[in-house]
Design an enzyme around this catalytic site. Structure first.
Site, PDB file in Angstrom:
ATOM      1  N   ASP A   1       0.881  -1.157   0.000  1.00  0.00           N
ATOM      2  CA  ASP A   1       0.000   0.000   0.000  1.00  0.00           C
ATOM      3  C   ASP A   1       0.929   1.219   0.000  1.00  0.00           C
ATOM      4  OD1 ASP A   1      -2.049   1.785   0.101  1.00  0.00           O
ATOM      5  OD2 ASP A   1      -3.065   0.872   1.805  1.00  0.00           O
TER       6      ASP A   1
HETATM    7  C1  BGC Z   1      -4.947   3.400   0.283  1.00  0.00           C
HETATM    8  C2  BGC Z   1      -5.111   2.381  -0.828  1.00  0.00           C
HETATM    9  C3  BGC Z   1      -4.963   3.069  -2.168  1.00  0.00           C
HETATM   10  C4  BGC Z   1      -3.631   3.766  -2.216  1.00  0.00           C
HETATM   11  C5  BGC Z   1      -3.359   4.465  -3.535  1.00  0.00           C
HETATM   12  C6  BGC Z   1      -3.712   4.253   0.123  1.00  0.00           C
HETATM   13  O1  BGC Z   1      -3.747   5.342   0.980  1.00  0.00           O
HETATM   14  O2  BGC Z   1      -4.921   2.742   1.522  1.00  0.00           O
HETATM   15  O3  BGC Z   1      -6.342   1.745  -0.717  1.00  0.00           O
HETATM   16  O4  BGC Z   1      -5.106   2.141  -3.188  1.00  0.00           O
HETATM   17  O5  BGC Z   1      -3.578   4.742  -1.186  1.00  0.00           O
HETATM   18  O6  BGC Z   1      -4.136   5.583  -3.683  1.00  0.00           O
END
Ligand code: BGC
Length: 814
Positions: free
Chosen positions: A311
């Protein structure tokens, strides 16, 4: 034109490496065709016409073979760049690896590193999960790039309709493809461990079977466009508070039976191209650095073939450490986390240093790189797909409208208050949310759609006669409050959380006038939440004092005149309902139903659609009844660093049914405008061999056509370990049944469905004994029961020990 017959070349990994150094013969056949190269009986095209054998460019070979060839052509520097994304535009203070490029698709979440020299393009990844999230407006571009805002996860899951979800996924995936994105960062399927998790709206359920089945359908739909998905957040990302650093103490049994099960189903049934590891730690180690999770379980046990990406900034203890660049990069790569997103210079430094010193083995790097290459090779950009930038938004609006209405759950319908079909009589529409409709939650899961249909617009379009005085009062008020909220959030920046809009104060005399003139009142209660923080009990889970007062006064006035009151819940997750549900005649849980929300509600309240959604989570009588309420957010209380999952496997209805706690609305519940009768529950055998089929006949016994969700729970013998009183093992939804029509559904039970995870045996074991089959309309509304026998204990699967505890703790037992 004469066809050249080319022998299909299957080159093993080893051969590919060896033959790349051999000489070749050109056997050019036709002027238009590139020359053919024959090596040791294998024939290849010289695609670049440069006399060089570039195996990776030969599309007759498998992606794996091509990737293996490419790895050998890459320099260490290229490999280090390739193991991370290209940075995140807009993140001040973090110098990106190669310049935080906006990429081909502005507003996308990131991309992989481009290797021009080898013709390897950047793959673009974008959020998810309620639709594609990109920038709708681009500088110096008169075109727009709006996407469809589909219903949020809770709404979609409440349909219990896998075919429908697949069609939603198909539509979503075509927007991904037509806007030039390669991978959608979706679906999100973390378990609703606690109703206050700020991102529950993105997730599907408190039950892993529902989560896994809905996620699989979504993956299949999206990937049918030949674009990828990223099932997330793997795993146990169940709270937003301190999500970058929270250490979760969880037993191996709870991990496997509850928090991993949905992912297991999705991986095995739908082959997602990628998996996104989560932010949190489990038993002392970041999920992105856990080999047991990312290699032993995900790849070796479940057979996952794609890449794992972190993530965004995953593996760092918080913003300060992100800036300082302190993380466990090498451990992440070794664990099987192939791609570090969004990519930081500090990570590259570590990778290069550790490669040089030998701390990071070449084999590890090559494997990670190879997997990322495989992703690139199968992505649309690799074949230079000419995306149109014009997905069929009109068609997708229809799909989201239908999906949203099917996900709505009729919680209450006294004396057939709904459907309300009299379009001549006046309707009073109360509640600021009716006029400022909530499409979906905030954060990375929100979608930039062009327009959201409010309840006001939906009811108007459906031909209802709405009270004008109320509209004139509420509409400007709602617009003003929305603008103030937008301003507030703009000031707070990207991480600002949504706040409930204050209700309009209206006096009793005014309400009494409305009750006299209108036939019915619709009152919308709204809730929003989003990424970065969790919800709270006061004024959020519990309804606010001003909301109770509003309901009281409207109900009193309308009931005095013999008129009905309908509450519409425009919410993303669970709220308290027990204290006020008796005050009103009907409650429609509309969820956050996406951009066509107002139309979807109108379709249900008018009877055009008979509601068939059912709850995929428990609505407790009070928040404190939630099994995780006692340890929610962890300790120390003011700034939690660790949380212990003491409730073990007793999450959601597994807890409520086992411990006999009465909910306000139980898991699996949902009313309909018609009624159904269940009969003829039959087993394919009364003794379990290697599988079993349960058939059940469902008949529409009412006056309106409708669909029913049939649920199969098992109550397993529990000699060796404690077990929940019942667990969902299969479900099916009928087609639309006309009044009087019946259908017979078949539900399958496999050996693993019988098994619990025995930590002392490192195995999934189905105990010998009698298994009770409960077939019902909800977890409490069991219509028929039967049973079967397992004669001898079955060891369904033996596995490698995982998730060693860092701190011992006691788990809840019945
Ligand atoms: C989130 C993810 C997301 C990623 C990219 C993160 O803050 O937890 O779910 O896909 O950002 O935007």
């Amino acid at each position: 034109m004469k066809k050249t017959i080319i022998q299909t070349a299957r080159v093993s990994l080893l051969t590919a490496v060896v033959i790349s150094n051999l000489s070749w013969n050109s056997i050019s056949e036709e002027e238009n065709n590139p020359p053919l190269l024959t090596i040791k009986g294998f024939t290849f095209k010289d695609l670049n016409n440069n006399g060089k054998l570039d195996i990776y460019e030969d599309t007759r070979l498998s992606i794996e073979e091509r990737a293996a060839d490419l790895v050998n052509k890459m320099t260490d520097e290229e490999k280090a760049n390739f193991l991370m994304g290209t940075g995140m535009p807009g993140f001040d203070g973090l110098t990106p690896v190669v310049g935080a490029i906006e990429g081909r698709v502005p507003g996308a979440a990131g991309g992989t590193y481009e290797i021009k020299r080898l013709g390897i393009p950047a793959v673009i990844v974008a959020d998810g999960p309620a639709g594609l999230r990109i920038k709708p407006i681009r500088t110096n571009d008169k075109n727009t790039y709006y996407c469809t805002a589909f219903p949020v996860g809770t709404a979609l899951a409440s349909t219990w309709n896998e075919a429908l979800i697949e069609s939603v996924g198909k539509a979503m995936g075509s927007e991904v493809k037509e806007y030039g994105v390669d991978v959608l960062l979706a679906p999100a399927l973390n378990i609703h461990r606690n109703p206050l998790c700020g991102r529950n709206f993105e997730y599907y359920s408190e039950d892993p079977l529902v989560s896994g089945k809905i996620a699989s359908a979504m993956v299949k739909g999206i990937q049918s466009n030949n674009v990828g998905t990223s099932i997330k957040h793997f795993a146990a990302n169940n709270q937003e508070t301190n999500r970058l650093s929270i250490n979760e103490h969880i037993s191996e049994r709870a991990m496997r039976e509850i928090y991993l099960k949905g992912f297991e189903i999705a991986v095995k049934e739908s082959n997602p191209w990628t998996v996104m590891s989560s932010y949190n730690l489990i038993n002392g180690t970041y999920t992105s650095a856990r080999k047991d999770l990312l290699t032993d379980i995900l790849r070796n046990e479940w057979g996952f073939k794609g890449i794992v990406m972190t993530d965004w900034f995953g593996g760092y203890a918080g913003f300060n450490s992100i800036v300082a660049g302190t993380s466990n990069v090498t451990q992440q790569l070794e664990a099987g986390n192939d791609l570090l997103m969004p990519g930081l210079p500090a990570q590259k430094k570590v990778i290069i240093e550790d490669m040089k010193s030998g701390k990071l083995a070449k084999e590890v790097v090559d494997l990670n790189v190879k997997r990322i290459l495989e992703l690139v090779l199968k992505s649309p950009i690799m074949s230079n797909y000419k995306y149109s930038d014009k997905p069929n938004l009109t068609k997708h609006a229809q799909i989201t409208r239908q999906a949203a209405s099917e996900g709505m759950v009729l919680l209450k319908n006294e004396k057939n208050t709904l459907p309300f079909t009299d379009k001549q009589k006046e309707v009073s529409v109360f509640g600021v949310t009716s006029y400022a409709w909530i499409t979906g939650g905030t954060g990375s899961g929100s979608v930039n759609n062009k327009h959201t249909v409010s309840l006001l617009e939906g009811l108007t379009a459906a031909g209802y006669k709405l009270d004008k005085e109320l509209i004139d009062l509420y509409k400007p008020y709602a617009d003003k409050e929305v603008a103030a909220e937008q301003e507030r959030r703009k000031e707070k920046g990207v991480m600002a959380l949504p706040e409930r809009l204050p209700e309009l104060k209206i006096n009793d005399a005014f309400i009494a006038k409305k009750a006299a003139n209108s036939e019915i009142a619709f009152v919308t209660l709204g809730r929003n939440s989003g990424e970065f923080n969790d919800r709270v009990v006061d004024n959020d889970f519990n309804i606010a004092k001003e909301e109770i007062e509003m309901l009281d006064r409207i109900s009193k006035a309308f009931h005095e005149k013999g008129k009905k009151v309908v509450v519409i819940l425009n919410i993303g997750g669970v709220i308290e309902t027990a204290s006020w549900k008796d005050k009103v005649d009907a409650i429609l849980l509309a969820w956050q139903p996406g951009q066509e929300g107002g139309h979807s509600v109108a379709d249900v309240v008018s009877g055009k659609v008979n509601p068939s959604g059912k709850l995929t989570m428990t609505f407790p009588m009070k928040y404190e009844d939630t099994p995780s309420a006692k340890n929610w957010l962890g300790t120390p209380i003011d700034n939690p660093s660790s949380v212990t999952y003491e409730e073990g496997v007793y999450v959601g209805y597994r807890y409520f049914t086992t411990f006999n706690i009465k909910p306000s609305y139980e898991f699996g519940f949902g009313d309909s405008y018609t009624t159904f009768a269940y009969s003829d529950v039959k087993l394919s055998s009364s003794t379990f061999k290697d599988k079993l089929t349960v058939s059940v006949t469902v008949k529409n016994t009412g006056k309106i056509a409708g669909k029913e969700v049939v649920q199969l729970y098992l109550s397993a013998p529990s000699q060796s370990i404690d077990k929940p009183k019942e667990e969902l093992k299969a479900f099916a939804k009928t087609k639309e049944l006309k009044p009087g029509e019946s259908t017979t559904l078949q539900l399958m039970i496999s050996p693993k469905d019988l098994a619990s995870f025995l930590e002392n045996k490192n195995a999934w074991v189905a105990e010998a004994g009698t298994y009770k089959v409960l077939v019902g309309a909800s977890s409490l509304d069991i219509k028929n029961t039967t049973e079967f026998l397992v004669e001898k204990e079955i060891t369904v699967e033996k596995v490698k020990k995982a998730f060693e505890l860092d701190v011992p703790f006691n788990e809840l037992k019945p």
